[in-house]
Enzyme design. Structure first.
Site, short mmCIF file in Angstrom:
data_model
loop_
_atom_site.label_atom_id
_atom_site.label_comp_id
_atom_site.label_asym_id
_atom_site.label_seq_id
_atom_site.Cartn_x
_atom_site.Cartn_y
_atom_site.Cartn_z
CB CYS A 143 -3.64 5.05 -7.27
SG CYS A 143 -2.61 6.08 -8.32
CB CYS A 147 1.43 1.58 -12.59
SG CYS A 147 1.49 3.38 -12.76
CB CYS A 381 8.13 -0.16 -3.82
SG CYS A 381 9.46 0.77 -3.18
N1 SAH Z 1 2.31 7.15 -7.33
C1 SAH Z 1 3.64 7.59 -7.21
C2 SAH Z 1 4.26 7.29 -5.85
C3 SAH Z 1 3.94 5.96 -5.21
S1 SAH Z 1 4.65 4.47 -5.86
C4 SAH Z 1 4.51 7.01 -8.29
O1 SAH Z 1 4.04 6.15 -9.00
O2 SAH Z 1 5.62 7.48 -8.43
C5 SAH Z 1 6.35 4.44 -5.30
C6 SAH Z 1 7.28 3.68 -6.27
O3 SAH Z 1 7.08 2.26 -6.18
C7 SAH Z 1 7.03 4.04 -7.72
O4 SAH Z 1 8.23 4.20 -8.40
C8 SAH Z 1 6.30 2.83 -8.21
O5 SAH Z 1 6.36 2.73 -9.60
C9 SAH Z 1 7.00 1.73 -7.48
N2 SAH Z 1 6.26 0.47 -7.46
C10 SAH Z 1 4.94 0.29 -7.57
N3 SAH Z 1 4.63 -1.03 -7.49
C11 SAH Z 1 5.79 -1.69 -7.32
C12 SAH Z 1 6.13 -3.08 -7.14
N4 SAH Z 1 5.19 -4.01 -7.10
N5 SAH Z 1 7.42 -3.40 -6.96
C13 SAH Z 1 8.37 -2.44 -6.96
N6 SAH Z 1 8.11 -1.13 -7.11
C14 SAH Z 1 6.83 -0.74 -7.30
FE1 SF4 Z 2 -0.60 4.88 -8.65
FE2 SF4 Z 2 1.07 3.96 -10.54
FE3 SF4 Z 2 2.09 5.14 -8.34
FE4 SF4 Z 2 0.89 2.72 -8.19
S1 SF4 Z 2 2.79 3.23 -9.26
S2 SF4 Z 2 0.57 4.45 -6.79
S3 SF4 Z 2 -0.78 2.92 -9.71
S4 SF4 Z 2 0.80 6.10 -9.92
#
Ligand code: SAH
Ligand code: SF4
Length: 410
Positions: A143, A147, A381
């Site tokens: 990605c 985040c 997730c």
């Molecule tokens: N990139 C997109 C979709 C993939 S992430 C997005 O960010 O929306 C799918 C979901 O999981 C997102 O809401 C993301 O913020 C969340 N997520 C990412 N890392 C996580 C973690 N360690 N624990 C719980 N949720 C997480």
């Molecule tokens: Fe990419 Fe952020 Fe979604 Fe993780 S949560 S896949 S870093 S956009």
């Protein structure tokens, strides 16, 4: 310096073999007109038959899920042979399949190189639940976004997936789950949607789907085509971290359900958790949500909110969340933070999550807490992170080994 390389390992063999272009172009991922055009351009179907042949193939590929031309028994043997000579409908290699104790399954798929690139690996997760089964699909390898609580965010973007590769995750998962009709089903038969193992898909795997808009759009339009995979658009959810300029198009051109990774209710905190917020701040994000085509009480936006201990989980945060979403038909999905090796965040305590959820419920929002699934196989997730990174290291080692052996080019 001594360097040893295990040439019997598949990683090393793949690394040594690449870069090699995939030989035959794929048929999966083409629109119907593109499919017809490809058949004519290859000189194996006359123009006046192209539309009919494309429909026939569409049925085999997406209703029956075949990955071998020889199984298309209502197509002449000569044409099947010609198709096989020109095109590929093969599935990606399944490098690994893991089953969680809770029934969640995770696959590591390997796709062949595109052009001069290298093979890539991505993860896809299946989550069975009472009365439904959801497949979590990746849109990119890695990605570009970072985040701070997301494992995928620690992996650099390797590349966008193609429409074929996005669909291949759905097709391969259905293969592995025995979710396609068996060989005895007559050609052309309609398969009922009830009882399907994969009843829903979410674009919530690796990557930011709205930074790969065209491929994601193509794949989702094929996945929702009524004469093929026939998933209702209401059973397809695309999750974005907030790529504001593409949100309207998502509703207008794809028409699927929208999920927003919100996670914070003020710009200062969201800048830290979801750095794309610096480019598209909350005001613009919320305005884009209000303008989402088709938004109604029957078609609500899901707001995802990861519960991070002492970061965003107070009752003041819950109050601010309710105020921020006022007037938007919304569901709030509370996600207990899934830890991964090396993270500094912790998941909120269970009582804190319940208190937060109660507050939101009392304010009139459905706020399911997403039960963590597949934690034991790092399938939950934000835990996805494929082996591509490790492979790059293997590639380098392989290259070094070749150079030492005098076969490589500097
Ligand atoms: N990139 C997109 C979709 C993939 S992430 C997005 O960010 O929306 C799918 C979901 O999981 C997102 O809401 C993301 O913020 C969340 N997520 C990412 N890392 C996580 C973690 N360690 N624990 C719980 N949720 C997480
Ligand atoms: Fe990419 Fe952020 Fe979604 Fe993780 S949560 S896949 S870093 S956009």
């Amino acid at each position: 310096m001594s360097l040893s390389l295990d040439l019997t390992s598949p990683d090393a063999r793949a690394a040594l073999a690449c870069p090699v272009a995939a030989e035959k172009p794929p048929l999966i991922g083409l629109t119907r007109p593109e499919l017809a055009e490809a058949l004519v351009a290859a000189g194996i179907v006359p123009e006046k038959q192209a539309k009919m042949r494309a429909s026939q193939l569409w049925h085999w590929l997406y209703v029956r899920g075949v990955s071998d031309f020889s199984l298309m028994f209502n197509i002449s043997k000569d044409l099947r042979t010609a198709l096989d000579r020109h095109f590929s409908i093969a599935r990606p290699e399944v490098v690994e399949e893991q089953n969680s104790t809770d029934g969640t399954r995770k696959w590591l798929f390997r796709f062949p190189p595109r052009g001069a690139g290298r093979p890539v690996e991505i993860e896809t997760v299946y989550i069975p639940e009472e009365g439904r089964g959801t497949l979590c699909i990746s849109s990119q390898v890695g990605c570009t976004l970072t985040c701070s609580f997301c494992h995928t965010g620690t992996q650099k973007l390797v590349r966008n997936l193609t429409a074929e590769e996005i669909l291949a995750q759905l097709l391969s998962a259905r293969d592995r789950l025995g979710d396609f009709p068996d060989r005895d089903t007559p050609a052309g038969a309609i398969v009922p949607t009830e009882g399907r193992k994969v009843s829903n898909i979410v674009m919530m795997g690796m990557g930011e789907p709205l930074y790969n808009f065209e491929a994601v759009k193509k794949a989702l339009l094929i996945a929702s085509d009524g004469d093929g995979l026939a998933l209702s658009k209401r059973r397809i959810t695309l999750s974005t971290s907030g790529v504001v300029p593409e949100i309207y198009r998502t509703g207008e051109e794809i028409g699927v359900m929208l999920a927003i990774s919100l996670h914070a209710t003020n710009d200062d905190l969201r800048d830290l958790l979801v750095p794309i917020n610096k480019k598209f701040p909350l005001k613009d994000l919320i305005a884009a949500c209000r303008a989402y085509p088709g938004l109604s009480n029957a078609r609500r936006i899901t707001f995802e909110y990861v519960m991070l201990k002492d970061v965003n989980d107070s009752l003041d945060d819950a109050r601010a969340l309710v105020a921020l979403l006022k007037g938007i038909p919304a569901k709030i999905n509370l996600i207990p933070f899934n830890p991964w090796p090396g993270t500094n965040y912790q998941c909120s305590d269970w009582e804190t999550i319940e208190r937060f959820a109660d507050f939101i419920n009392n304010a009139g929002y459905a706020s399911p807490i997403r039960t963590p699934r597949g934690r034991d196989i790092l399938a939950a997730c934000g835990q996805l992170k494929s082996e591509s990174e490790r492979m790059r290291k293997v590639d380098r080692l392989a290259l070094e080994a070749m150079m030492i052996a005098g076969h490589g080019e500097a």
